[in-house]
Write a protein that holds these residues in place. Structure first.
Motif, short mmCIF file in Angstrom:
data_model
loop_
_atom_site.label_atom_id
_atom_site.label_comp_id
_atom_site.label_asym_id
_atom_site.label_seq_id
_atom_site.Cartn_x
_atom_site.Cartn_y
_atom_site.Cartn_z
N MET A 43 0.83 -1.21 0.00
CA MET A 43 0.00 0.00 0.00
C MET A 43 0.86 1.26 0.00
SD MET A 43 -3.16 -0.86 -0.23
CE MET A 43 -2.58 -2.16 -1.31
N GLY A 47 1.03 4.13 -2.96
CA GLY A 47 0.91 5.56 -2.68
C GLY A 47 2.06 6.35 -3.27
N ALA A 51 0.01 6.81 -6.82
CA ALA A 51 -0.89 7.89 -6.43
C ALA A 51 -0.20 9.26 -6.46
CB ALA A 51 -1.44 7.62 -5.03
N ILE A 219 -5.12 5.71 2.03
CA ILE A 219 -4.75 4.37 1.58
C ILE A 219 -4.57 3.44 2.76
CG2 ILE A 219 -2.89 3.02 0.52
CD1 ILE A 219 -2.53 5.28 -1.49
N CYS A 222 -8.01 2.71 4.37
CA CYS A 222 -8.78 1.79 3.53
C CYS A 222 -8.24 0.36 3.64
CB CYS A 222 -8.76 2.24 2.08
SG CYS A 222 -9.71 3.75 1.76
N SER A 223 -6.95 0.26 3.95
CA SER A 223 -6.32 -1.05 4.13
C SER A 223 -6.44 -1.55 5.55
CB SER A 223 -4.83 -0.96 3.75
OG SER A 223 -4.67 -0.47 2.43
#
Length: 292
Positions: A43, A47, A51, A219, A222-223
Motif C-alpha cells: 500500500m 501511494g 498515487a 490508503i 482503507c487497508s
C-alpha cells in the motif's frame, strides 16, 4: 569551477555518499519485513509510485503550472522517499521500521519507475526536449548513484556494524547539509524564475506535500492499518527525496530550471508532517481530557 565537474562529478558523488549513508542504516531485517508485513509495504508503494505521480499530474493541469515548474513537480513525484522521511517518522513516533523498509523498497524500484514517469512528463510538457531524454541512461545513472552505494552501505552494516552505526549519523547530517546547500545555490542561480513563479511553485509544493500525505493516510485507512502504520504511510508518501530530484534535473537533464521545484519542496515538505503531528497531539490531548 567548471560546470561540468560540478554537475557530472561533485553532485552525483555527494548524492552517492548520501545513499551510502542510507545503506549503513539498513539491516537484513528491513528486507525480510517486506514479506512479514506485505500489505503495509504494498500500500505504501502504491501511494508513492502511483498515487503521488497522478496527484502531481493533476496539480500541473489544475494550477496551469509553467513548464519548468510542472516538469520539476513530476520529477519530484517520481522520486522515492529519502532519509528525511525516516527522520520525520522517528520524530513523529511512527513505525520507523516500516518507514525504513518502504524507503529501501521504493529506492530499488525507482530505478525503473522514475525514468518512465520523467519521460512521460517531458512528452506532455516539453516535447521539444523529450527527444534528448534517455530512459535507459537515466535508469543506469540511478542504479550507480543510488542502488550501488546503498548496497555497499548494507554490506558494511552487516560485516562492520560498529563502524556503520557510528558513521550513519554523520551521513544523515550531511544529507540535510547537502540539500540546504543545493537549495541556496538554486535560489541564486534561478532567482529570476523563482521570483516570477514563486506563487506557482510554492503552492504546488504545499499542495503536493499535504495532498500526498492525505492520500497516504486514506490508503492506510482503507487497508485497515493501525494508527501508527497509517501515520507512517502518510509521512512516507508525503516526503520525497528532494536532493535526488535536484540532481536529476541538473546532472541528468542539464536543466537547472527544473530543479527549482525540488528546491522549494525541500523546505516546504516539513509543513504537512508538522500539521499532521500537531493534529494528532491535539486529538490525543482532547481524548485524555475526556477520559479524565
Amino acid at each position: 569551477m567548471n560546470a561540468s565537474i560540478l554537475t557530472e562529478v561533485i553532485l552525483p558523488l555527494a548524492l552517492a555518499l548520501i545513499m551510502f549513508g542510507m545503506g549503513l542504516g539498513l539491516t537484513t531485517n528491513d528486507f525480510t519485513r517486506l514479506f512479514k508485513s506485505p500489505l503495509a509495504i504494498v500500500m505504501g508503494l502504491i501511494g508513492q509510485l502511483v498515487a503521488m505521480p497522478l496527484l502531481a499530474l493533476g496539480l500541473c493541469y489544475l494550477l496551469n503550472l509553467p513548464t519548468p515548474i510542472a516538469i520539476g513537480l513530476m520529477i519530484l513525484a517520481a522520486c522515492p522517499g529519502g532519509t528525511m522521511s525516516n527522520v520525520v517518522s522517528q520524530l513523529a513516533k511512527a513505525n520507523l521500521a516500516l518507514s525504513v523498509s518502504l524507503t529501501a523498497a521504493s529506492t530499488a524500484i525507482s530505478i525503473i519507475t522514475t525514468p518512465f514517469i520523467i519521460g512521460f512528463a517531458m512528452s506532455q510538457f516539453a516535447p521539444a526536449d523529450d527527444a534528448t531524454f534517455s530512459i535507459l541512461t537515466t535508469s543506469l545513472g540511478l542504479f550507480f548513484i543510488t542502488l550501488v552505494p546503498v548496497a555497499i552501505g548494507i554490506w558494511l552494516r552487516h560485516f562492520k556494524s560498529d563502524f556503520a552505526i557510528k558513521a550513519e549519523p554523520f551521513f544523515r547530517r550531511f544529507s540535510l547539509f547537502f540539500m540546504l546547500m543545493m537549495i541556496a545555490a538554486l535560489v541564486i542561480k534561478e532567482r529570476d524564475l523563482l521570483v516570477s513563479s514563486f506563487n506557482d511553485v510554492f503552492w504546488a509544493c504545499i499542495a503536493l506535500n499535504i495532498g500526498s500525505m492525505v492520500v497516504g493516510w486514506l490508503i492506510a485507512k482503507c487497508s485497515k492499518l493501525n494508527l501508527t502504520d497509517s501515520l507512517t504511510l502518510s509521512i512516507e508518501v508525503g516526503i520525497q527525496n528532494a536532493s535526488l530530484a535536484i540532481l536529476i534535473a541538473i546532472s541528468f537533464l542539464n536543466k537547472p530550471e527544473y530543479a527549482v521545484t525540488g528546491g522549494v519542496y525541500g523546505l516546504a515538505m516539513f509543513i504537512g508532517p508538522l500539521l499532521l503531528i500537531g493534529g494528532l497531539k491535539l486529538k490525543n490531548k482532547r481524548t485524555a481530557r475526556a477520559v479524565n
